[in-house]
Scaffold this motif. Structure first.
Motif, PDB file in Angstrom:
ATOM      1  N   ARG A 166      13.006 -29.984  -7.016  1.00 53.94           N
ATOM      2  CA  ARG A 166      14.158 -29.901  -7.914  1.00 53.94           C
ATOM      3  C   ARG A 166      14.797 -28.524  -7.752  1.00 53.94           C
ATOM      4  NH1 ARG A 166      12.342 -28.873 -14.240  1.00 53.94           N
ATOM      5  NH2 ARG A 166      10.672 -27.377 -13.830  1.00 53.94           N
ATOM      6  N   LYS A 167      16.118 -28.548  -7.758  1.00 54.81           N
ATOM      7  CA  LYS A 167      16.893 -27.317  -7.686  1.00 54.81           C
ATOM      8  C   LYS A 167      17.734 -27.221  -8.953  1.00 54.81           C
ATOM      9  CE  LYS A 167      17.174 -27.438  -2.624  1.00 54.81           C
ATOM     10  NZ  LYS A 167      18.073 -27.515  -1.444  1.00 54.81           N
ATOM     11  N   ILE A 168      17.522 -26.166  -9.710  1.00 61.31           N
ATOM     12  CA  ILE A 168      18.245 -25.954 -10.959  1.00 61.31           C
ATOM     13  C   ILE A 168      19.258 -24.851 -10.717  1.00 61.31           C
ATOM     14  CG2 ILE A 168      18.039 -25.299 -13.380  1.00 61.31           C
ATOM     15  CD1 ILE A 168      14.899 -26.285 -12.530  1.00 61.31           C
ATOM     16  N   GLN A 169      20.525 -25.137 -10.979  1.00 65.17           N
ATOM     17  CA  GLN A 169      21.608 -24.222 -10.615  1.00 65.17           C
ATOM     18  C   GLN A 169      22.437 -23.872 -11.845  1.00 65.17           C
ATOM     19  OE1 GLN A 169      23.455 -25.820  -6.784  1.00 65.17           O
ATOM     20  NE2 GLN A 169      22.094 -27.500  -7.363  1.00 65.17           N
ATOM     21  N   ALA A 170      22.861 -22.610 -11.912  1.00 66.47           N
ATOM     22  CA  ALA A 170      23.610 -22.154 -13.083  1.00 66.47           C
ATOM     23  C   ALA A 170      24.665 -21.132 -12.666  1.00 66.47           C
ATOM     24  CB  ALA A 170      22.677 -21.547 -14.118  1.00 66.47           C
ATOM     25  N   PHE A 171      25.723 -21.080 -13.486  1.00 67.91           N
ATOM     26  CA  PHE A 171      26.843 -20.176 -13.261  1.00 67.91           C
ATOM     27  C   PHE A 171      26.934 -19.157 -14.394  1.00 67.91           C
ATOM     28  CE2 PHE A 171      27.832 -24.346 -11.582  1.00 67.91           C
ATOM     29  CZ  PHE A 171      28.352 -24.100 -10.318  1.00 67.91           C
ATOM     30  N   SER A 172      27.555 -18.034 -14.100  1.00 70.78           N
ATOM     31  CA  SER A 172      27.857 -17.061 -15.151  1.00 70.78           C
ATOM     32  C   SER A 172      29.339 -17.070 -15.511  1.00 70.78           C
ATOM     33  CB  SER A 172      27.449 -15.648 -14.699  1.00 70.78           C
ATOM     34  OG  SER A 172      28.179 -15.248 -13.552  1.00 70.78           O
ATOM     35  N   HIS A 173      30.131 -17.914 -14.872  1.00 70.17           N
ATOM     36  CA  HIS A 173      31.568 -18.008 -15.132  1.00 70.17           C
ATOM     37  C   HIS A 173      31.797 -18.449 -16.582  1.00 70.17           C
ATOM     38  CE1 HIS A 173      35.703 -19.433 -14.952  1.00 70.17           C
ATOM     39  NE2 HIS A 173      35.826 -18.813 -13.777  1.00 70.17           N
ATOM     40  N   PRO A 174      32.692 -17.821 -17.311  1.00 74.35           N
ATOM     41  CA  PRO A 174      32.862 -18.140 -18.743  1.00 74.35           C
ATOM     42  C   PRO A 174      33.284 -19.573 -19.019  1.00 74.35           C
ATOM     43  CG  PRO A 174      34.602 -16.658 -17.966  1.00 74.35           C
ATOM     44  CD  PRO A 174      33.569 -16.696 -16.888  1.00 74.35           C
ATOM     45  N   GLN A 175      33.841 -20.278 -18.031  1.00 79.61           N
ATOM     46  CA  GLN A 175      34.213 -21.677 -18.229  1.00 79.61           C
ATOM     47  C   GLN A 175      33.135 -22.647 -17.732  1.00 79.61           C
ATOM     48  OE1 GLN A 175      38.113 -22.378 -16.548  1.00 79.61           O
ATOM     49  NE2 GLN A 175      39.087 -20.822 -17.835  1.00 79.61           N
ATOM     50  N   HIS A 176      32.059 -22.097 -17.217  1.00 85.17           N
ATOM     51  CA  HIS A 176      30.997 -22.945 -16.658  1.00 85.17           C
ATOM     52  C   HIS A 176      29.616 -22.402 -17.015  1.00 85.17           C
ATOM     53  CE1 HIS A 176      33.857 -25.217 -14.178  1.00 85.17           C
ATOM     54  NE2 HIS A 176      34.452 -24.060 -13.975  1.00 85.17           N
ATOM     55  N   ASP A 177      29.469 -21.845 -18.207  1.00 79.32           N
ATOM     56  CA  ASP A 177      28.196 -21.212 -18.546  1.00 79.32           C
ATOM     57  C   ASP A 177      27.440 -21.937 -19.646  1.00 79.32           C
ATOM     58  OD1 ASP A 177      29.700 -20.587 -20.762  1.00 79.32           O
ATOM     59  OD2 ASP A 177      29.299 -18.431 -20.695  1.00 79.32           O
ATOM     60  N   ASN A 178      27.827 -23.193 -19.945  1.00 83.39           N
ATOM     61  CA  ASN A 178      27.105 -23.958 -20.968  1.00 83.39           C
ATOM     62  C   ASN A 178      26.460 -25.219 -20.391  1.00 83.39           C
ATOM     63  OD1 ASN A 178      29.452 -25.445 -20.575  1.00 83.39           O
ATOM     64  ND2 ASN A 178      29.649 -26.004 -22.727  1.00 83.39           N
ATOM     65  N   TYR A 179      26.266 -25.234 -19.071  1.00 85.17           N
ATOM     66  CA  TYR A 179      25.555 -26.349 -18.446  1.00 85.17           C
ATOM     67  C   TYR A 179      24.813 -25.854 -17.214  1.00 85.17           C
ATOM     68  CZ  TYR A 179      29.371 -26.510 -14.985  1.00 85.17           C
ATOM     69  OH  TYR A 179      30.280 -26.196 -14.010  1.00 85.17           O
ATOM     70  N   MET A 180      23.820 -26.615 -16.811  1.00 89.78           N
ATOM     71  CA  MET A 180      23.075 -26.371 -15.581  1.00 89.78           C
ATOM     72  C   MET A 180      23.028 -27.665 -14.788  1.00 89.78           C
ATOM     73  SD  MET A 180      19.930 -24.062 -17.021  1.00 89.78           S
ATOM     74  CE  MET A 180      20.253 -22.597 -18.035  1.00 89.78           C
ATOM     75  N   ILE A 181      23.011 -27.562 -13.483  1.00 91.61           N
ATOM     76  CA  ILE A 181      22.973 -28.725 -12.601  1.00 91.61           C
ATOM     77  C   ILE A 181      21.573 -28.863 -12.022  1.00 91.61           C
ATOM     78  CG2 ILE A 181      23.881 -29.761 -10.484  1.00 91.61           C
ATOM     79  CD1 ILE A 181      26.509 -28.290 -11.047  1.00 91.61           C
ATOM     80  N   TYR A 182      21.014 -30.067 -12.167  1.00 90.67           N
ATOM     81  CA  TYR A 182      19.685 -30.365 -11.622  1.00 90.67           C
ATOM     82  C   TYR A 182      19.852 -31.285 -10.408  1.00 90.67           C
ATOM     83  CZ  TYR A 182      17.676 -29.028 -16.219  1.00 90.67           C
ATOM     84  OH  TYR A 182      17.307 -28.374 -17.372  1.00 90.67           O
ATOM     85  N   ASP A 183      19.241 -30.936  -9.310  1.00 89.62           N
ATOM     86  CA  ASP A 183      19.256 -31.757  -8.102  1.00 89.62           C
ATOM     87  C   ASP A 183      17.808 -32.118  -7.778  1.00 89.62           C
ATOM     88  OD1 ASP A 183      19.484 -32.891  -5.608  1.00 89.62           O
ATOM     89  OD2 ASP A 183      20.796 -31.351  -4.790  1.00 89.62           O
ATOM     90  N   TYR A 184      17.465 -33.407  -7.901  1.00 89.88           N
ATOM     91  CA  TYR A 184      16.102 -33.872  -7.643  1.00 89.88           C
ATOM     92  C   TYR A 184      16.047 -34.624  -6.316  1.00 89.88           C
ATOM     93  CZ  TYR A 184      14.978 -33.143 -12.628  1.00 89.88           C
ATOM     94  OH  TYR A 184      14.777 -32.614 -13.879  1.00 89.88           O
ATOM     95  N   VAL A 185      15.070 -34.312  -5.484  1.00 86.97           N
ATOM     96  CA  VAL A 185      14.782 -35.073  -4.281  1.00 86.97           C
ATOM     97  C   VAL A 185      13.319 -35.497  -4.337  1.00 86.97           C
ATOM     98  CG1 VAL A 185      14.609 -35.049  -1.765  1.00 86.97           C
ATOM     99  CG2 VAL A 185      16.529 -33.906  -2.884  1.00 86.97           C
ATOM    100  N   PHE A 186      13.075 -36.805  -4.260  1.00 85.09           N
ATOM    101  CA  PHE A 186      11.728 -37.354  -4.258  1.00 85.09           C
ATOM    102  C   PHE A 186      11.425 -37.914  -2.867  1.00 85.09           C
ATOM    103  CE2 PHE A 186      13.229 -37.660  -8.618  1.00 85.09           C
ATOM    104  CZ  PHE A 186      12.165 -37.140  -9.334  1.00 85.09           C
ATOM    105  N   LYS A 187      10.259 -37.584  -2.350  1.00 85.16           N
ATOM    106  CA  LYS A 187       9.889 -38.025  -1.006  1.00 85.16           C
ATOM    107  C   LYS A 187       8.461 -38.555  -1.019  1.00 85.16           C
ATOM    108  CE  LYS A 187       9.850 -36.513   3.823  1.00 85.16           C
ATOM    109  NZ  LYS A 187      10.139 -35.385   4.769  1.00 85.16           N
ATOM    110  N   ASN A 188       8.262 -39.697  -0.390  1.00 79.25           N
ATOM    111  CA  ASN A 188       6.925 -40.281  -0.274  1.00 79.25           C
ATOM    112  C   ASN A 188       6.201 -39.617   0.895  1.00 79.25           C
ATOM    113  OD1 ASN A 188       4.656 -41.857  -0.443  1.00 79.25           O
ATOM    114  ND2 ASN A 188       5.638 -43.735   0.282  1.00 79.25           N
ATOM    115  N   THR A 189       5.710 -38.407   0.642  1.00 72.45           N
ATOM    116  CA  THR A 189       4.992 -37.663   1.688  1.00 72.45           C
ATOM    117  C   THR A 189       3.584 -38.177   1.890  1.00 72.45           C
ATOM    118  OG1 THR A 189       4.169 -36.017   0.107  1.00 72.45           O
ATOM    119  CG2 THR A 189       6.303 -35.587   1.154  1.00 72.45           C
ATOM    120  N   GLY A 190       3.023 -38.841   0.878  1.00 71.17           N
ATOM    121  CA  GLY A 190       1.643 -39.292   0.946  1.00 71.17           C
ATOM    122  C   GLY A 190       0.628 -38.218   0.623  1.00 71.17           C
TER     123      GLY A 190
END
Length: 373
Positions: A166-190
């Protein structure tokens, strides 16, 4: 097999934990994250007084925590477990919503904070006035080509062979500082253990299930400002209202989203309307201490492994559950067949006829028949 989910999280008793945690704290929204891959109840400090811990907004003010817990369950059917040489009708590995975490089921691998630039240093009259470098997030790996100010990369293996990044991403821009973006990748590595043992196996009916418990917010409760004008059990979200929109892609809802707020409480002092958590009473100034709405939006979910088209029917389950159901509590035995089947049934339950907020209606959320907490 690789499956990807992209979403955004936005804001409109004591146990010993040895897992590392880091804060994402670059804008007005601050939250902590755990290397196990999800943030369990009192999982950062282990203290009951930190039951409301995280999702601080606006974080420049004190005691603005609205998060109680999150959980992530990964489940499959007809899974052969080589560790016990049994085939389970339902296999579920759990991260939360309460700890402790089974170290043989969840294996942290990577936990790194990246930044586009070093943490700014604040100097007032020659004296450092800001937070010390890395006091929240630990060491920051400077990555100038990042598209965001900070990105936390977290990888874990699980005992059923599914690895998650999972990659959690955040901004400090005053118009984009009240949310975070989560990017999940699931892989069947075994990969099923810390030794790197491989168990190649096709996973059938694979599901990923997130749980959220919010309590908006900490300021007016016993562990907040100290004035304590909200009922005690608001601390664990007994009056939290939960709404879901966008379950039907043919609807006119602009988002696939869920959100929660501080609902009516029957024990609000002097019969006051407690929506927004007003600081009432002879000493109160009337300010709203629980004005936030917290929740999440699904931005994209792959249709299938190898098919990156956005599946607009995701999420497939938006049920609300009582937070004290047996399968929501502490799980150190990952081989409990009855428990895993109950978990999988909840994961695959689909959408309720009425959302929690619709069921409660104009009533008191804390008195409603099933505790949604």
């Amino acid at each position: 097999m690789v499956f990807r989910i992209l979403c955004t999280i936005l804001v409109l008793a004591s146990f010993s934990f040895s897992y590392d945690s880091k804060w994402m704290a670059v804008g007005a929204l601050h939250n902590w994250y755990s290397e196990v891959g999800c943030e369990v109840e009192i999982g950062r400090t282990g203290y009951g007084s930190d039951q409301q811990d995280g999702l601080r907004y606006p974080a420049q003010d004190e005691f603005q925590d609205s998060q109680v817990y999150k959980g992530l369950w990964i489940g499959s059917t007809n899974y052969f477990d080589p560790l016990v040489e049994l085939t389970y009708p339902h296999k579920v590995v759990s991260i939360g919503p309460r700890g402790p975490i089974d170290p043989t089921a969840i294996i942290p691998v990577e936990f790194q904070m990246q930044g586009r630039f070093p943490t700014p240093q604040v100097i007032v009259d020659g004296v450092a006035a800001g937070l010390p470098e890395n006091s929240y997030s630990g060491p920051v790996v400077i990555t100038p080509d990042l598209s965001v100010e900070r990105m936390l990369i977290n990888t874990v293996h699980t005992s059923m062979g599914v690895s998650m990044t999972r990659k959690i991403q955040a901004f400090s821009h005053p118009q984009h500082d009240n949310y975070m973006i989560y990017d999940y990748v699931f892989k069947n590595t075994g990969i099923i253990d810390s030794e790197g043992t491989i168990n190649p196996q096709t996973l059938t009916d694979l599901m990923f299930f997130w749980l959220y418990k919010y309590a908006v917010n900490r300021e007016g409760g016993p562990y907040g400002s100290g004035e304590y004008w909200l009922p005690l059990n608001a601390t664990w979200g007994t009056n939290t209202m939960n709404e879901v929109i966008g379950e039907n892609p043919d609807s006119e809802d602009p988002f696939r989203a869920f959100y929660s707020w501080h609902g009516l409480h029957s024990l609000s002092a002097e019969g006051h309307n407690n929506i927004g958590g007003p600081y009432y009473g002879t000493e109160g100034d009337g300010h709203l201490s629980a004005r936030q709405l917290v929740g999440g939006v699904t931005l994209h979910a792959d249709t299938a492994p190898g098919n990156a088209d956005n599946d607009t029917f995701q999420p497939t389950t938006t049920q609300y559950l009582g937070s004290d159901e047996p399968f929501s509590n502490y799980q150190l035995n990952q081989y409990n067949t009855e428990r895993m089947s109950a978990q999988y049934a909840a994961m695959s339950a689909g959408h309720p006829g009425l959302s929690h907020a619709e069921s409660v209606g104009d009533g008191y959320a804390n008195d409603w028949g099933v505790d949604p907490g």
